[in-house]
Scaffold this motif. Structure first.
Motif, PDB file in Angstrom:
ATOM      1  N   MET A  93     -81.762 -41.658 -65.772  1.00  0.00           N
ATOM      2  CA  MET A  93     -80.841 -40.524 -65.807  1.00  0.00           C
ATOM      3  C   MET A  93     -79.797 -40.679 -66.900  1.00  0.00           C
ATOM      4  SD  MET A  93     -81.926 -38.307 -63.802  1.00  0.00           S
ATOM      5  CE  MET A  93     -80.551 -37.189 -64.009  1.00  0.00           C
ATOM      6  N   ALA A  94     -79.492 -41.927 -67.293  1.00  0.00           N
ATOM      7  CA  ALA A  94     -78.574 -42.126 -68.413  1.00  0.00           C
ATOM      8  C   ALA A  94     -79.154 -41.522 -69.682  1.00  0.00           C
ATOM      9  CB  ALA A  94     -78.290 -43.614 -68.607  1.00  0.00           C
ATOM     10  N   LEU A  95     -80.464 -41.700 -69.870  1.00  0.00           N
ATOM     11  CA  LEU A  95     -81.118 -41.113 -71.043  1.00  0.00           C
ATOM     12  C   LEU A  95     -81.052 -39.591 -71.006  1.00  0.00           C
ATOM     13  CD1 LEU A  95     -84.377 -43.182 -71.735  1.00  0.00           C
ATOM     14  CD2 LEU A  95     -82.361 -42.954 -73.186  1.00  0.00           C
ATOM     15  N   ILE A  96     -81.233 -39.016 -69.824  1.00  0.00           N
ATOM     16  CA  ILE A  96     -81.197 -37.564 -69.699  1.00  0.00           C
ATOM     17  C   ILE A  96     -79.793 -37.032 -70.005  1.00  0.00           C
ATOM     18  CG2 ILE A  96     -81.406 -35.647 -68.067  1.00  0.00           C
ATOM     19  CD1 ILE A  96     -83.695 -37.196 -66.735  1.00  0.00           C
ATOM     20  N   VAL A  97     -78.763 -37.722 -69.497  1.00  0.00           N
ATOM     21  CA  VAL A  97     -77.388 -37.303 -69.778  1.00  0.00           C
ATOM     22  C   VAL A  97     -77.086 -37.430 -71.263  1.00  0.00           C
ATOM     23  CG1 VAL A  97     -74.950 -37.739 -69.306  1.00  0.00           C
ATOM     24  CG2 VAL A  97     -76.608 -37.908 -67.449  1.00  0.00           C
ATOM     25  N   VAL A  98     -77.512 -38.546 -71.882  1.00  0.00           N
ATOM     26  CA  VAL A  98     -77.321 -38.710 -73.322  1.00  0.00           C
ATOM     27  C   VAL A  98     -78.060 -37.620 -74.084  1.00  0.00           C
ATOM     28  CG1 VAL A  98     -77.811 -40.201 -75.315  1.00  0.00           C
ATOM     29  CG2 VAL A  98     -76.891 -41.192 -73.222  1.00  0.00           C
ATOM     30  N   GLY A  99     -79.264 -37.277 -73.620  1.00  0.00           N
ATOM     31  CA  GLY A  99     -80.013 -36.204 -74.252  1.00  0.00           C
ATOM     32  C   GLY A  99     -79.263 -34.883 -74.204  1.00  0.00           C
ATOM     33  N   CYS A 100     -78.603 -34.607 -73.083  1.00  0.00           N
ATOM     34  CA  CYS A 100     -77.800 -33.383 -72.959  1.00  0.00           C
ATOM     35  C   CYS A 100     -76.617 -33.411 -73.930  1.00  0.00           C
ATOM     36  CB  CYS A 100     -77.294 -33.225 -71.527  1.00  0.00           C
ATOM     37  SG  CYS A 100     -78.598 -32.883 -70.314  1.00  0.00           S
ATOM     38  N   ILE A 101     -76.000 -34.584 -74.071  1.00  0.00           N
ATOM     39  CA  ILE A 101     -74.874 -34.711 -75.014  1.00  0.00           C
ATOM     40  C   ILE A 101     -75.361 -34.483 -76.440  1.00  0.00           C
ATOM     41  CG2 ILE A 101     -73.135 -36.287 -75.938  1.00  0.00           C
ATOM     42  CD1 ILE A 101     -73.113 -37.668 -73.185  1.00  0.00           C
TER      43      ILE A 101
END
Length: 208
Positions: A186-194
């Motif tokens: 989920m950290a990757l997904i949040v970074v992807g959103c950023i």
């Protein structure tokens, strides 16, 4: 880079337009590892700012005396020494945070943001711009850690800095913490959103 680099640019560019995490895609491993809670994300960010700023200054001061064939070794020794100091300070004054971060403080040595700035900037610029570049890149990295840690802890645990922020009545009415948020993917997904927000705002960063 030349010595004529503008100090203000060295400080501010990494905060947004040239952020080391979302633009250069560096330091992703630690973003995955330390952002399940906000506190370790903040502590890691501050630690990287301190190590990077001081390492940049030290390397800049001695850059003209470092033999080219051992410059990477010298950079590693400087960073390793600073990381040991930071680790000991955390153990003395923030032991709980130090335990949460575990080996990841030591792994600052291998953070490609540090080695990239030492090689690309500090080796070619004077101490003051190098110091500001270290602060800027460290802060750019810390901002992403804090944003990711904020959303992962809030949505995954209903807390921030260990304090309950989601009201009990929400749980009474069926609200459930999203357990997926505390998992590393989920950290990757949040970074992807950023990254998506960053590139939507800065059109020149978009791929043609």
């Amino acid at each position: 880079m030349a010595d004529k680099v503008k100090p203000l640019d060295a400080l501010l560019n990494p905060l947004s337009r040239n952020n080391p995490v979302v633009v250069q895609i560096l330091g992703i491993c630690s973003v995955l590892a330390v952002t399940a809670k906000l506190e370790p994300a903040i502590v890691m960010g501050i630690s990287v700012i301190a190590v990077l700023a001081l390492a940049n200054v030290i390397i800049s001061l001695i850059r003209n005396t470092i033999p080219t064939n051992i410059r990477i070794i010298v950079q590693l020794v400087v960073v390793a020494g600073l990381v040991v100091i930071v680790d000991q300070v955390l153990k003395a004054y923030a032991y709980d945070a130090s335990k949460q971060l575990s080996v990841f403080i030591g792994l600052i040595i291998t953070n490609c943001i540090l080695m990239g700035r030492l090689e690309a900037f500090a080796m070619a610029n004077k101490p003051w711009p190098s110091f500001l570049d270290g602060i800027g890149n460290g802060a750019g990295y810390a901002i992403i850690l804090i944003i990711v840690g904020f959303f992962r802890e809030l949505l995954g645990s209903g807390t921030l800095l260990g304090y309950q922020v989601v009201p009990q009545w929400c749980y009474d009415h069926g609200y459930v913490n999203n357990g997926l948020m505390i998992l590393p993917p989920m950290a990757l997904i949040v970074v992807g959103c950023i990254i998506w927000v960053q590139r939507s705002y800065n059109k020149d960063l978009q791929e043609p």
